[in-house]
Design a protein around this motif. Structure first.
Motif, short mmCIF file in Angstrom:
data_model
loop_
_atom_site.label_atom_id
_atom_site.label_comp_id
_atom_site.label_asym_id
_atom_site.label_seq_id
_atom_site.Cartn_x
_atom_site.Cartn_y
_atom_site.Cartn_z
N ARG A 72 0.87 -1.24 -0.04
CA ARG A 72 0.05 0.08 -0.10
C ARG A 72 0.86 1.18 -0.06
N VAL A 73 0.36 2.33 -0.30
CA VAL A 73 0.73 3.79 -0.55
C VAL A 73 -0.28 4.65 0.29
N GLY A 74 0.35 5.53 1.04
CA GLY A 74 -0.77 6.42 1.78
C GLY A 74 -0.10 7.80 2.23
N TYR A 75 -0.52 7.97 3.34
CA TYR A 75 -0.25 9.34 3.95
C TYR A 75 -0.56 9.08 5.80
N MET A 76 0.56 9.51 6.25
CA MET A 76 0.55 9.43 8.03
C MET A 76 0.50 10.74 8.72
N TRP A 77 -0.39 10.93 9.57
CA TRP A 77 -0.59 12.18 10.31
C TRP A 77 -0.17 11.79 11.81
N ARG A 78 0.75 12.60 12.49
CA ARG A 78 1.32 12.45 13.61
C ARG A 78 0.98 13.33 14.73
N THR A 79 0.51 13.09 15.78
CA THR A 79 0.43 14.27 16.93
C THR A 79 0.92 13.68 18.03
N TYR A 80 1.58 14.62 18.83
CA TYR A 80 2.60 14.37 19.87
C TYR A 80 1.97 14.84 21.24
N ASP A 106 4.99 20.51 16.98
CA ASP A 106 3.94 20.64 16.10
C ASP A 106 3.77 19.28 15.49
N ASP A 107 2.54 19.20 15.03
CA ASP A 107 1.95 17.86 14.08
C ASP A 107 2.83 17.78 13.12
N TYR A 108 2.87 16.62 12.52
CA TYR A 108 3.68 16.24 11.45
C TYR A 108 2.88 15.12 10.48
N ALA A 109 3.11 15.17 9.20
CA ALA A 109 2.56 14.51 8.18
C ALA A 109 3.57 14.11 7.33
N HIS A 110 3.46 12.83 6.66
CA HIS A 110 4.34 12.40 5.68
C HIS A 110 3.89 11.10 4.86
N TRP A 111 3.99 11.13 3.74
CA TRP A 111 3.82 9.76 2.89
C TRP A 111 4.37 8.59 3.44
N ILE A 112 3.70 7.44 3.39
CA ILE A 112 4.17 6.23 3.89
C ILE A 112 3.71 5.06 2.89
N ALA A 113 4.82 4.02 2.48
CA ALA A 113 4.53 3.03 1.71
C ALA A 113 5.09 1.81 1.98
N SER A 114 4.79 0.77 1.61
CA SER A 114 5.15 -0.63 1.72
C SER A 114 4.75 -1.35 0.62
N LEU A 115 5.41 -1.33 -0.80
CA LEU A 115 4.74 -1.85 -1.76
C LEU A 115 6.06 -2.82 -2.49
N ARG A 116 5.50 -3.89 -2.85
CA ARG A 116 6.58 -4.83 -3.64
C ARG A 116 5.73 -5.08 -4.77
N ALA A 117 6.36 -5.26 -6.05
CA ALA A 117 6.04 -5.78 -7.41
C ALA A 117 6.96 -6.91 -7.79
N GLU A 118 6.43 -7.77 -8.27
CA GLU A 118 7.37 -8.76 -9.28
C GLU A 118 6.85 -9.34 -10.65
N SER A 119 7.87 -9.35 -11.48
CA SER A 119 7.50 -9.70 -12.87
C SER A 119 8.29 -10.82 -13.50
N SER A 120 7.89 -11.52 -14.26
CA SER A 120 8.81 -12.31 -14.93
C SER A 120 8.26 -12.26 -16.41
N PRO A 121 8.65 -11.33 -17.24
CA PRO A 121 8.32 -11.25 -18.40
C PRO A 121 8.86 -12.11 -19.58
N LEU A 152 9.17 -0.45 -2.89
CA LEU A 152 9.30 0.93 -2.32
C LEU A 152 8.56 1.09 -0.76
N VAL A 153 9.61 1.85 -0.09
CA VAL A 153 9.15 1.64 1.32
C VAL A 153 9.35 3.29 2.09
N ALA A 154 8.41 3.61 2.86
CA ALA A 154 8.44 4.75 3.36
C ALA A 154 7.89 4.78 4.80
N ASP A 155 8.53 4.87 6.03
CA ASP A 155 8.01 4.77 7.30
C ASP A 155 8.53 5.83 8.29
#
Length: 426
Positions: free
Chosen positions: A268-276, A282-297, A307-310
């Motif tokens: 998946r790919v999306g957005y995270m909002w953080r409050t402390y 201040d609150d903080y927001a950033h995109w997140i991702a954990s996405l894997r694709a595989e192909s055998s053409p 693709l990863v973002a955390d």
């Protein structure tokens, strides 16, 4: 946060990245967390020339023993920017998977592995055994599915975000429930618990709690798209580090399944909002991702992209979050004969530090590090039981790319590692 160090875990892991449970595949942090016993279990029913694990039938179950002997040569075992220390190590890694049922249906499994240091040329490298345990189950009915797993890991390894060797204990628990509500749609709930404990007192112990809901819609015969909304909490365990405590919320879109005979993707790919908890932050927001694709053409080669973002608390800096973003490309293919396989990966990424307290002793707010690396390897399987492999991995981090020269020199490092492995039914 520990995502980058997975490149050193073993080059053959790219061929076994798909877990028999979908839970771990949804979060890049889980990649490399467990031993490969459960991944190999999927071949019990399928068979195959490359991996055909030994198993002992126990009514509807199986036992899969395994053992590996590994010799590694590391040119910077402590990731020191100015004084690289080489190390040669020999390790023995036995393990056993017990599974009751079949991976394609309802089953229970217990997977345990150890890493036993036999020899370390550098005396300061820890010599206590590592332990990896995974327990899980999958239960399916006509319209519903419940799956869960819990894992424990005790080990010492390099952490390329921190830039040091880190001894740690981790607990990871997942629970997923899914129910079909129509011919093309289903709904699900996901839950996760993480507990992280570090031996050194200068690292931040913390827990992470997360729960989410999903709505799936079938887009082809074997694939689904989904929308996910979740909420969680990062909870430091030391009273003096409460400035890192935060609630977070995310919203993301994802895919899972086999979109075509030669292509599949999950994650998946999306957005995270953080409050402390700390009202000064201040609150903080950033995109997140954990996405894997595989192909055998072309049939002989398998290409992968990840693709990863955390966003997580920085374990080595007061009141700071670390934002890790990276992409990895890989290829694995047959070389001349079916049992000889080559593989290569290339990794690129960036680490941002955000939200530091200006009064903290180590304020990294706004610092950016960049990293890149590659790996190459060859593996050969004999009939059913035995495999050998040789691999080389390299990683470089350029620290504080916008800072002064002294700061860059003190936070940049590079590391290369050779590995020779012999495995029986691993």
């Amino acid at each position: 946060m520990k995502r980058i160090s997975a490149i050193f875990a073993g080059l053959a892991a790219a061929a076994f990245a798909a877990s028999t449970t979908a839970l771990a595949a949804d979060d890049g942090y889980a990649a490399g967390f467990f031993t490969r016993g459960v991944d190999a279990a999927s071949y019990v029913d399928q068979g195959g020339a490359v991996v055909d694990p030994f198993y002992v039938p126990v009514q509807t179950g199986a036992l899969l023993p395994r053992v590996s002997l590994s010799v590694s040569s590391d040119d910077n075992v402590f990731l020191d920017p100015t004084n690289a220390t080489p190390n040669t190590s020999i390790t023995l890694a036995p393990g056993l998977l017990a599974i009751w049922g079949r991976p394609a249906g309802n089953h229970l499994y217990a997977d345990y592995g150890m890493i036993l240091p036999v020899y370390e040329s550098e005396a300061e490298v820890g010599d206590r055994p590592s332990h990896l345990l995974r327990l899980g189950s999958v239960y399916r009915t006509g319209k519903s599915q419940i799956q869960g797993q819990v894992g424990y890991r005790l080990m010492e390894d390099v952490d390329t975000v921190v830039g040091a060797r880190v001894a740690k204990q981790d607990v990871l628990g997942d629970l997923g429930v899914e129910h079909r509500i129509s011919g093309k749609s289903s709904a699900g709930l996901q839950g996760r618990l993480e507990m992280h404990r570090f031996d050194a007192e200068n690292y931040l112990d913390y827990n992470r709690y997360y729960g989410a809901g999903r709505l799936y819609h079938r887009v082809s015969a074997k694939s689904q798209a989904f929308v996910q909304g979740g909420l969680g909490r990062d909870d430091p365990q030391e009273a003096g580090d409460r400035a890192a405590a935060a609630d977070f919320y995310d919203l993301s879109l994802g895919l899972r399944g086999k979109q075509s005979p030669k292509f599949n993707s999950s994650g998946r790919v999306g957005y995270m909002w953080r409050t402390y908890d700390d009202e000064a932050r201040d609150d903080y927001a950033h995109w997140i991702a954990s996405l894997r694709a595989e192909s055998s053409p072309f049939g002989l080669s398998t290409f992968t992209g990840e693709l990863v973002a955390d966003v997580r608390p920085a374990i080595d800096s007061d009141a700071t979050d670390v934002v890790d973003q990276g992409v990895t490309f890989g290829v694995a293919r047959r070389l001349f004969i079916e049992r000889l396989r080559g593989n290569a990966t290339a990794t690129f990424g960036q680490i941002d530090y955000s939200g530091g307290n200006a009064d903290a002793a180590d304020n990294r707010d706004g610092r950016t590090d960049r990293y890149w690396g590659f790996s190459v390897g060859v593996d050969w399987w004999s009939k059913e039981r035995f495999s050998v492999g040789v691999a080389y991995a390299y990683m470089r981090r350029d620290g504080d790319v916008d800072g002064d020269r002294a700061s860059q020199d003190s936070t940049s490092f590079e590391q290369g590692r050779w590995n020779l492995r012999a495995s029986w039914n691993y």
